[in-house]
Design an enzyme around this catalytic site. Structure first.
Site, short mmCIF file in Angstrom:
data_model
loop_
_atom_site.label_atom_id
_atom_site.label_comp_id
_atom_site.label_asym_id
_atom_site.label_seq_id
_atom_site.Cartn_x
_atom_site.Cartn_y
_atom_site.Cartn_z
N GLY A 117 82.66 28.46 67.65
CA GLY A 117 84.08 28.75 67.75
C GLY A 117 84.31 29.93 66.84
N CYS A 118 85.45 30.57 66.96
CA CYS A 118 85.72 31.72 66.10
C CYS A 118 85.97 31.20 64.68
CB CYS A 118 86.93 32.45 66.64
SG CYS A 118 87.18 34.04 65.92
N GLN A 119 86.52 29.99 64.57
CA GLN A 119 86.96 29.48 63.27
C GLN A 119 86.04 28.39 62.71
OE1 GLN A 119 90.69 29.34 62.04
NE2 GLN A 119 91.59 30.62 63.58
N ALA A 123 90.34 28.26 68.87
CA ALA A 123 89.01 28.82 68.64
C ALA A 123 88.17 27.94 67.72
CB ALA A 123 89.12 30.23 68.08
#
Lengths: 140, 414
Positions: free
Chosen positions: A50-52, A118
């Site tokens: 995920g982006c986070q 994200a």
């Protein structure tokens, strides 16, 4: 229990929480309690980025059932990952591939599956289903 | 201290808040506390009205028609350019290129400056704290031209290592592209020194001012900066519009960025001659309503006064820093001596994403994650931070809610 029976059970459990805080405390507790994945699988090969937050997913196929284990570096994500695993793991590829995850919406956690979050959760569910569909194709 | 308190009192933040209708709404049943201004700022009624006015009174394509509306729209569009010129004290209107935003502006320079001036073996200098928008365009350019990207390191506080910077400047350096204010750390870089050192080396400088333009008064002639890039939506204006300021001598020497309408003088299939500045760099129909209503945002800032805004925000940042540091287990990321508007932090034992989720439940909007500065997060060895970024309409009460929310998150997560 079928996938839907487990979902219904979770929905009933979550109905007891009267505010968001109690709900999140429960999810956080889930995240803290569950050592979800074997250390050997906590590497890039099993990583869903995920982006986070990061999510690791591993799947085993035993006696006609798919066994998922998963983990996350963020505790709320990990708690939610735990819920997904509880619902989808230990079922046949057919059941998993055809399942519809309505419980997330019903327990008021839909926002966590939004692409803007994200957090890797949405990709994880896709990956779980893809795994089941692939197995289904192999076994039929 | 007396002076700062006086400024805080003079500054009518509650009056300003009345101009921003969105600030009165609730989120998750709580009053909105908007502290994600580094991502985008909210818009005052003056800007919202200007957008409405454009579509109800002016809508028409610019720089093309002889008809009345087109003339009105063109005039309004050019008013913005002129206002921008005054806002950053450029020497000429035609040094203001209207773009889609900071990213577009930087890509324009990477492409056009790059093709005119960068060759194999040349070097571009950036810093370790750049936004991906000020990294990737240069990487693409370097790949294309066989050039080399050099990165100025930072110290633990998040300040540039200026000795290392000076050492990197050589006769191979073709451009220095550095952020004015770091979007993840809040560091205000010593841009004057950076520019002086680069110019002493015969090298032009591009400043990424995306996080500076709304917080610091900028005079491009006093700075002697060669290129300045910023976005409208981070300065209380509409999305989809931004600015590239470039010195005339550089813009004249650069080929067009994109081909299309408006940027041409004469087109035949054998050869096309290009329009003059600024139109050479403005191919196609621009975001007209955004371009026109950006003037309202600039006017809004100018009416209040950038120096007053900066003084107020500085006081608020100091207050916020002190409040957050009272919380056990908090770690500020970015502790430069000279900071603006940004508070990045971590809570011991809690993932920034989790803190952000709890804050959201409490109505507090912050940004979590790597803030499009992955190399910087890697340097700190962290997955990301929680970032609260302030604007002129934030109050001490906003900060108090943030601090209480972080404390709440810590008690739930750790």
């Amino acid at each position: 229990m079928t996938i839907n029976e487990i979902q219904d059970e979770l929905i009933a459990d979550f109905a007891f929480f009267d505010d968001w805080m109690a709900k999140y405390e429960y999810i956080i507790q889930l995240g803290k309690e569950l050592p979800l994945i074997d250390a050997q699988y906590k590497k890039d090969e099993y990583l869903i980025k995920g982006c986070q937050s990061k999510v690791w997913l591993h799947a085993d196929y035993r006696d006609g059932r798919v066994i998922f284990t998963a983990d996350s570096d963020a505790i709320i994500t990990k708690g939610l990952v735990g819920l997904m695993v509880r619902v989808l793991s230990n079922h046949s590829p057919q059941e998993i591939a055809n399942s519809e995850l309505y419980f997330v919406d019903q327990i008021g956690l839909k926002e966590h599956l939004s692409p803007t979050r994200a957090n890797g959760l949405l990709s994880m569910i896709k990956q779980m289903k893809l795994y089941a569909i692939t197995l289904q194709a192999k076994t039929t | 201290m007396m002076e700062k308190t006086a400024v805080l009192e003079q500054f009518d933040v509650y009056g300003i808040r009345k101009d921003f209708p969105i600030l009165t709404r609730t989120v998750n049943g709580k009053p909105l506390v908007y502290l994600d201004n580094g991502a985008t700022t909210q818009k005052p009624l003056q800007v919202i009205d200007a957008i409405r006015h454009y579509y109800t009174e002016l809508n028409s394509n610019v720089h093309r028609g002889v008809h009345h509306l087109s003339q009105l729209a063109t005039d309004a569009f050019e008013v913005t350019r002129h206002q921008l010129k005054g806002f950053i004290n450029a020497a000429h209107d035609h040094e203001i290129i209207i773009t889609k935003g900071t990213t577009d502006s930087i890509n324009l320079v990477a492409s056009s400056f790059g093709s005119a001036f960068v060759k194999t073996g040349d070097e571009i200098i950036i810093s370790a704290m750049e936004h991906h928008s000020n990294i990737v365009p240069w990487q693409l350019l370097c790949e294309d031209r066989g050039a080399v990207l050099r990165v100025v390191p930072i110290n633990a506080a998040g300040e540039l290592d200026m000795d290392a910077y000076r050492a990197l400047l050589t006769d191979r350096t073709k451009l220095v592209a550095i952020t004015y204010v770091s979007n993840s750390l809040g560091t205000v870089n010593p841009v004057r020194e950076i520019i002086e050192a680069a110019h002493a080396n015969g090298t032009p400088v591009l400043l990424d001012a995306a996080q500076a333009i709304q917080h610091i008064a900028i005079d491009v002639q006093a700075l002697d900066v060669d290129f300045l890039a910023f976005s409208g939506h981070k300065m209380y204006g509409p999305t989809g519009v931004g600015v590239l300021y470039g010195k005339e001598k550089w813009l004249d020497a650069m080929p067009p960025y994109q081909g299309g309408g408006e940027m041409i003088k004469e087109v035949t299939f054998e050869k096309t001659t290009y329009n003059e500045l600024p139109f050479k760099f403005e191919a196609g129909t621009p975001n007209i309503e955004a371009g026109i209503s950006l003037a309202a945002a600039i006017g809004y800032i100018q009416d209040i006064g950038m120096d007053r805004i900066a003084a107020y925000e500085h006081g608020l940042l100091e207050y916020a820093t002190a409040r957050l540091l009272e919380i056990p287990g908090i770690r500020l990321i970015g502790t430069a001596a000279n900071k603006s508007s940004v508070l990045s932090f971590l809570v011991d034992g809690a993932h920034p994403y989790d803190v952000g989720v709890i804050l959201d439940k409490l109505g507090v909007a912050v940004r979590t994650g790597h803030h499009c500065t992955q190399p910087l997060m890697d340097w700190y060895g962290i997955p990301g931070t929680v970032r609260a970024s302030i604007a002129m309409y934030n109050t001490r009460e906003d900060i108090d809610t943030l601090a209480a929310g972080v404390q709440k998150a810590a008690s739930m997560l750790v």
